[in-house]
Enzyme design. Structure first.
Site, short mmCIF file in Angstrom:
data_model
loop_
_atom_site.label_atom_id
_atom_site.label_comp_id
_atom_site.label_asym_id
_atom_site.label_seq_id
_atom_site.Cartn_x
_atom_site.Cartn_y
_atom_site.Cartn_z
N LYS A 1 -3.30 -10.70 8.29
CA LYS A 1 -2.45 -9.59 9.46
C LYS A 1 -2.27 -10.18 10.11
CE LYS A 1 -0.27 -6.43 5.51
NZ LYS A 1 0.27 -5.78 4.99
N TYR B 1 9.35 -8.92 3.06
CA TYR B 1 9.43 -7.25 2.52
C TYR B 1 10.72 -6.56 2.67
CZ TYR B 1 3.90 -7.45 4.14
OH TYR B 1 2.79 -6.93 4.14
N PHE C 1 8.27 2.97 5.44
CA PHE C 1 7.77 2.46 6.11
C PHE C 1 7.91 1.05 6.89
CE2 PHE C 1 6.10 1.97 1.90
CZ PHE C 1 5.98 0.46 1.99
N ARG D 1 -6.67 -10.00 -5.17
CA ARG D 1 -6.62 -8.17 -4.77
C ARG D 1 -7.42 -7.60 -5.01
NH1 ARG D 1 -0.93 -6.50 -3.47
NH2 ARG D 1 -1.54 -3.83 -4.27
N THR E 1 -4.14 -0.32 -0.51
CA THR E 1 -3.87 -0.79 0.45
C THR E 1 -3.83 -0.11 1.85
OG1 THR E 1 -2.01 -1.02 -0.92
CG2 THR E 1 -1.29 -0.20 1.03
N ARG F 1 -10.42 -5.13 2.91
CA ARG F 1 -9.66 -4.18 3.69
C ARG F 1 -10.71 -2.37 4.28
NH1 ARG F 1 -4.39 -4.08 -0.01
NH2 ARG F 1 -2.76 -5.18 1.78
N ASN G 1 -3.52 -3.01 7.91
CA ASN G 1 -4.59 -3.17 6.99
C ASN G 1 -5.00 -4.82 6.96
OD1 ASN G 1 -2.22 -3.84 5.25
ND2 ASN G 1 -2.20 -2.02 4.26
N HIS H 1 -2.27 -9.50 2.83
CA HIS H 1 -1.67 -8.99 2.53
C HIS H 1 -1.92 -9.77 1.03
CE1 HIS H 1 2.22 -9.66 -0.33
NE2 HIS H 1 2.06 -10.60 -0.36
N GLU I 1 6.75 -16.15 -3.12
CA GLU I 1 5.82 -15.94 -1.95
C GLU I 1 5.64 -17.34 -1.41
OE1 GLU I 1 3.33 -12.94 -2.27
OE2 GLU I 1 4.85 -11.17 -2.06
#
Ligand code: RTP
Ligand code: MG
Length: 141
Positions: free
Chosen positions: A11, A51, A59, A87, A93, A104, A114, A117, A128
């Site tokens: 990100k 998203y 959010f 993950r 998150t 993270r 964060n 993704h 995706e």
């Protein structure tokens, strides 16, 4: 064990921190191969589409705003159980809840900024990957 592909996005916060290489090293050390990659400034429309599942969430606007705040680094990771493995490497998150040693925990500042993704299921991974990469830009290795 199944050979899977998943999407990872570094990100804008982590790109700005200049830690793309450190994050890539974690993928490689975990046995995940980068089989496609590109840096991209997302348009608002692209971020909203990506998203879309979160459209009704409180959010959503902040998330889209953040995702267009600078370029992101998008990659397809391939490996055994790639979806769950990525993950795991990412951590929770909210970085406050992320296990020590996760991406993270080490690079994220807040639940909004964060760092990364990752696709949350094999089904969403396929969607995706197709969202960002034509099939010819993903390289079997
Ligand atoms: P991601 O989709 O970015 O990989 O993150 P995730 O699966 O861990 O979390 P998800 O529930 O899919 O939420 C997407 C992103 O929205 C932001 N968020 N903010 N303020 C909040 O309560 C909240 N909840 C989620 C996070 O930046 C999260 O990564
Ligand atoms: Mg998610």
């Amino acid at each position: 064990m199944a050979l899977e592909r998943t999407i990872s996005i570094i990100k804008p916060d982590a790109v700005a921190k200049n830690v793309i290489g450190q994050i890539y090293a974690r993928f490689e050390q975990a046995g995940l191969k980068i089989v496609a990659a590109k840096m991209k400034q997302l348009s608002r429309q692209e971020a909203e589409g990506f998203y879309a599942v979160h459209r009704e969430r409180p959010f959503f606007n902040a998330l889209v705003e953040f995702m267009v705040s600078g370029p992101v680094m998008i990659q397809v990771l391939e490996g055994e159980n790639a979806v769950a493995k990525n993950r795991e490497l990412m951590g929770a998150t909210n970085p406050k809840d992320a296990a020590p040693g996760t991406i993270r925990a080490d690079f994220a500042d807040s639940i909004d900024a964060n760092a990364v993704h990752g696709s949350d299921s094999l089904e969403n991974a396929a969607i995706e990957i197709a969202y960002f990469f034509p099939q010819t830009d993903v390289y079997a290795r």
